[in-house]
Design a protein around this motif. Structure first.
Motif, PDB file in Angstrom:
ATOM      1  N   VAL A   1      51.272  59.292  56.996  1.00 20.87           N
ATOM      2  CA  VAL A   1      50.153  60.061  57.151  1.00 20.87           C
ATOM      3  C   VAL A   1      49.218  59.865  58.409  1.00 20.87           C
ATOM      4  CG1 VAL A   1      47.434  60.068  55.989  1.00 20.87           C
ATOM      5  CG2 VAL A   1      49.406  59.466  54.482  1.00 20.87           C
TER       6      VAL A   1
ATOM      7  N   LYS B   1      44.581  61.893  50.296  1.00 16.18           N
ATOM      8  CA  LYS B   1      45.890  61.489  50.599  1.00 16.18           C
ATOM      9  C   LYS B   1      46.124  60.069  50.232  1.00 16.18           C
ATOM     10  CE  LYS B   1      44.906  62.357  55.067  1.00 16.18           C
ATOM     11  NZ  LYS B   1      43.595  62.417  54.908  1.00 16.18           N
ATOM     12  N   SER B   2      45.144  59.130  50.398  1.00 10.92           N
ATOM     13  CA  SER B   2      45.199  57.667  50.171  1.00 10.92           C
ATOM     14  C   SER B   2      45.743  57.650  48.474  1.00 10.92           C
ATOM     15  CB  SER B   2      44.210  56.915  50.633  1.00 10.92           C
ATOM     16  OG  SER B   2      44.208  56.954  52.030  1.00 10.92           O
TER      17      SER B   2
ATOM     18  N   LEU C   1      49.097  58.386  47.608  1.00 17.26           N
ATOM     19  CA  LEU C   1      49.918  57.347  48.008  1.00 17.26           C
ATOM     20  C   LEU C   1      49.658  56.043  46.977  1.00 17.26           C
ATOM     21  CD1 LEU C   1      49.324  56.764  51.840  1.00 17.26           C
ATOM     22  CD2 LEU C   1      51.179  57.933  50.629  1.00 17.26           C
TER      23      LEU C   1
ATOM     24  N   SER D   1      48.825  50.287  55.628  1.00 14.64           N
ATOM     25  CA  SER D   1      47.836  51.039  55.531  1.00 14.64           C
ATOM     26  C   SER D   1      46.485  50.263  55.540  1.00 14.64           C
ATOM     27  CB  SER D   1      47.806  51.438  54.083  1.00 14.64           C
ATOM     28  OG  SER D   1      47.465  50.432  53.177  1.00 14.64           O
TER      29      SER D   1
ATOM     30  N   SER E   1      36.979  57.298  51.696  1.00 20.42           N
ATOM     31  CA  SER E   1      37.990  57.162  52.626  1.00 20.42           C
ATOM     32  C   SER E   1      37.757  56.208  53.873  1.00 20.42           C
ATOM     33  CB  SER E   1      38.761  58.470  52.835  1.00 20.42           C
ATOM     34  OG  SER E   1      37.888  59.205  53.763  1.00 20.42           O
TER      35      SER E   1
ATOM     36  N   ASP F   1      50.319  54.688  56.230  1.00 24.25           N
ATOM     37  CA  ASP F   1      48.981  55.389  55.886  1.00 24.25           C
ATOM     38  C   ASP F   1      48.277  55.184  57.543  1.00 24.25           C
ATOM     39  OD1 ASP F   1      46.916  56.620  55.105  1.00 24.25           O
ATOM     40  OD2 ASP F   1      46.411  55.257  53.496  1.00 24.25           O
ATOM     41  N   GLU F   2      48.162  56.233  58.048  1.00 25.96           N
ATOM     42  CA  GLU F   2      47.392  56.149  59.590  1.00 25.96           C
ATOM     43  C   GLU F   2      47.993  54.848  60.428  1.00 25.96           C
ATOM     44  OE1 GLU F   2      43.423  57.666  59.775  1.00 25.96           O
ATOM     45  OE2 GLU F   2      43.500  57.476  57.387  1.00 25.96           O
TER      46      GLU F   2
END
Length: 511
Positions: free
Chosen positions: A467, A309-310, A313, A352, A144, A435-436
């Motif tokens: 996220v 998490k990713s 997604l 992302s 990650s 995503d973040e």
């Protein structure tokens, strides 16, 4: 003295000039925090100090035993991109029987060479310090973003450079990892080395620094001892606040119909996962995951670095082939039932770290935003005036009008992040995957983005899948939470007899 920079004015581009009226000097034992918002010039200043801006090298003086090419270790998004690109260049998975290539392992990255030649005691100490012993054999292409950041910091501590450059190292990091990084950096600081720590958010101000400087609009505004600079940061943060309203949000592009549910699926869930598993080889990420997302649901995915998490997604938005053969339903249809990956992507907008990593150089900002209509990394399809007008409207809503004709790769990291949000929204997606998204944004632009997300959710056309690691980086519209619980401590305890196939995470859903 390691580096001395004479006073100068350096033109970076036609419209930008870096101004250093008093010059700068870096000595051994000095550890500098360089604080400034998006586009303030932090990265350009450090690149200048390292001799990477050729036209001003005559203004630089280095110590006789200091060479930036040999004695500097860098932890930054750009360095992460370089390391990953180098690893992918030697990927031989398509030539192996198993179609798998682990690539560069974490421990090889840290040692910068064969592990057999490494200082074993030092390596073990650093792995334990940053809590990455359990991924030491893992390839960096499977990490990650937060795990990769910790591995890069471990590499810097192992190599012991004269100068360590840290570009917002606490981005994409969960709370526990952030505390470990702070401890690791405290152990690094000594009178025998030096640090340049770039920071854009007040809550990420580092400990153990000795000096600080404030930058704004490509100019050093003030430099002093760290305690004095740290006290001035709250007043230095931009005070102007843009109050956004829903009327500022652009409507659908003229001549283009926003994505809708397939015929006959109007009352189905947008996303449904039933008994879904995900694994890489023998490493099981999660198992028997069940979840549904309906119209009106705005979902937060929360959990520590590396929990999956990713991966989740990727199963949802079409980027991960492991969804095929499983009970994954998107917009009323099961994955693999005849739809193309482009049918799936047409209903998603994505911001992302992975997309940010893969976007290539050479495109102007307007082209990047227009490419969102075609879900491509660059603009290769014919687009018209209506697409360009819609793209400009989204850039204006985000306060980026003046960047329309700039090259995307020349923008600051945070500005690039906002451009990717405009790219995701031009086609009015049914689901916006973030995503973040606040990675790379200063305090002001973080609040701007969160306000924008709330307005987008309020219009009712787009559902949010968000996220985040930080409580202060979550939009108010969230009404459903998926909490990933890290099982790594359970695996370490020895209670699990089959550690290779134990789930990495369990998932709890709260509505």
């Amino acid at each position: 003295m390691l580096i001395r920079l004479s006073p100068l004015e350096c033109r970076l581009r036609a419209s930008q000039e870096l101004c250093l009226p008093h010059g700068f000097e870096l000595q051994r034992g000095q550890h500098w925090c360089i604080f400034g918002g998006n586009g303030s010039g932090k990265t350009a200043f450090v690149q200048l100090l390292l001799g990477r801006i050729p036209q001003v090298r005559s203004a630089l003086t280095y110590a006789p035993d200091f060479d930036p090419a040999e004695n500097v270790c860098e932890v930054s998004f750009e360095e992460q991109q370089r390391l990953c690109a180098l690893d992918n260049r030697f990927d031989i998975s398509e030539f192996t029987d198993s179609a798998h290539d682990a690539g560069t392992s974490v421990e090889c990255l840290i040692c910068d060479g064969p592990v057999e030649l490494a200082d074993a005691d030092q390596l073990e100490s650093i792995l334990d310090l940053l809590d990455i012993n359990h991924i030491r054999k893992q390839g960096i292409r499977y990490l990650s973003s937060g795990q990769m950041r910790r591995a890069m910091i471990a590499r810097a501590l192992y190599l012991k450079p004269a100068l360590l450059v840290l570009d917002n190292p606490l981005e994409s990091i969960d709370r526990d990892s952030a505390e470990r990084i702070q401890v690791a950096l405290s152990s690094w600081v000594s009178d025998k080395n030096a640090t340049l720590f770039m920071c854009r958010r007040q809550q990420q101000l580092p400990e153990s620094m000795t000096h600080g400087l404030l930058m704004r609009k490509l100019k050093i505004m003030e430099q002093d001892g760290y305690k004095a600079i740290k006290e001035k940061v709250p007043g230095f943060i931009l005070s102007e606040k843009r109050v956004l309203s829903s009327s500022e949000l652009p409507g659908p592009c003229a001549g283009r119909k926003p994505a809708e549910m397939p015929p006959g699926c109007e009352n189905e869930a947008l996303i449904a996962l039933r008994g879904v598993n995900a694994a890489y080889g023998e490493k099981l990420i999660f198992t028997d995951l069940n979840f549904e997302m309906h119209h009106g649901d705005h979902v937060l995915l929360e959990g520590p670095n590396g929990c999956g998490k990713s991966t989740l997604l990727g199963l949802i938005d079409g980027d991960n082939h492991k969804a095929y053969g499983q009970q994954v339903f998107l917009f009323g249809r099961r994955r693999g039932s005849g739809e193309s990956v482009w049918d799936i992507k047409s209903r998603f907008g994505v911001v992302s770290n992975d997309l940010h990593n893969r976007y290539i150089k050479g495109w102007r900002v307007l082209d990047v935003v227009v490419s969102g209509f075609f879900d491509s990394l660059g603009l290769y399809d014919d687009s018209g005036a209506s697409e360009a007008a819609c793209a400009k409207a989204w850039l204006a809503a985000l306060g980026l009008t003046e960047l329309t004709r700039e090259y995307y790769h020349e923008l600051s990291f945070g500005q690039q992040r906002l451009v990717l949000l405009a790219r995701a929204m031009v086609k009015q997606p049914m689901v916006l995957v973030l995503d973040e998204p606040c990675v790379g944004l200063d305090d002001y632009h973080t609040q701007l983005l969160l306000s924008m997300v709330d307005l987008i959710a309020g219009l009712g056309r787009t559902q949010i899948l968000f996220v985040s690691h930080s409580d202060d980086q979550t939009p108010s519209c969230i009404n459903t939470k998926m909490l990933f619980t890290d099982n790594e401590s359970y695996k370490k305890s020895g209670d699990c007899t089959d550690k290779a196939t134990a789930p990495r995470s369990t998932v709890n859903i709260h509505r």
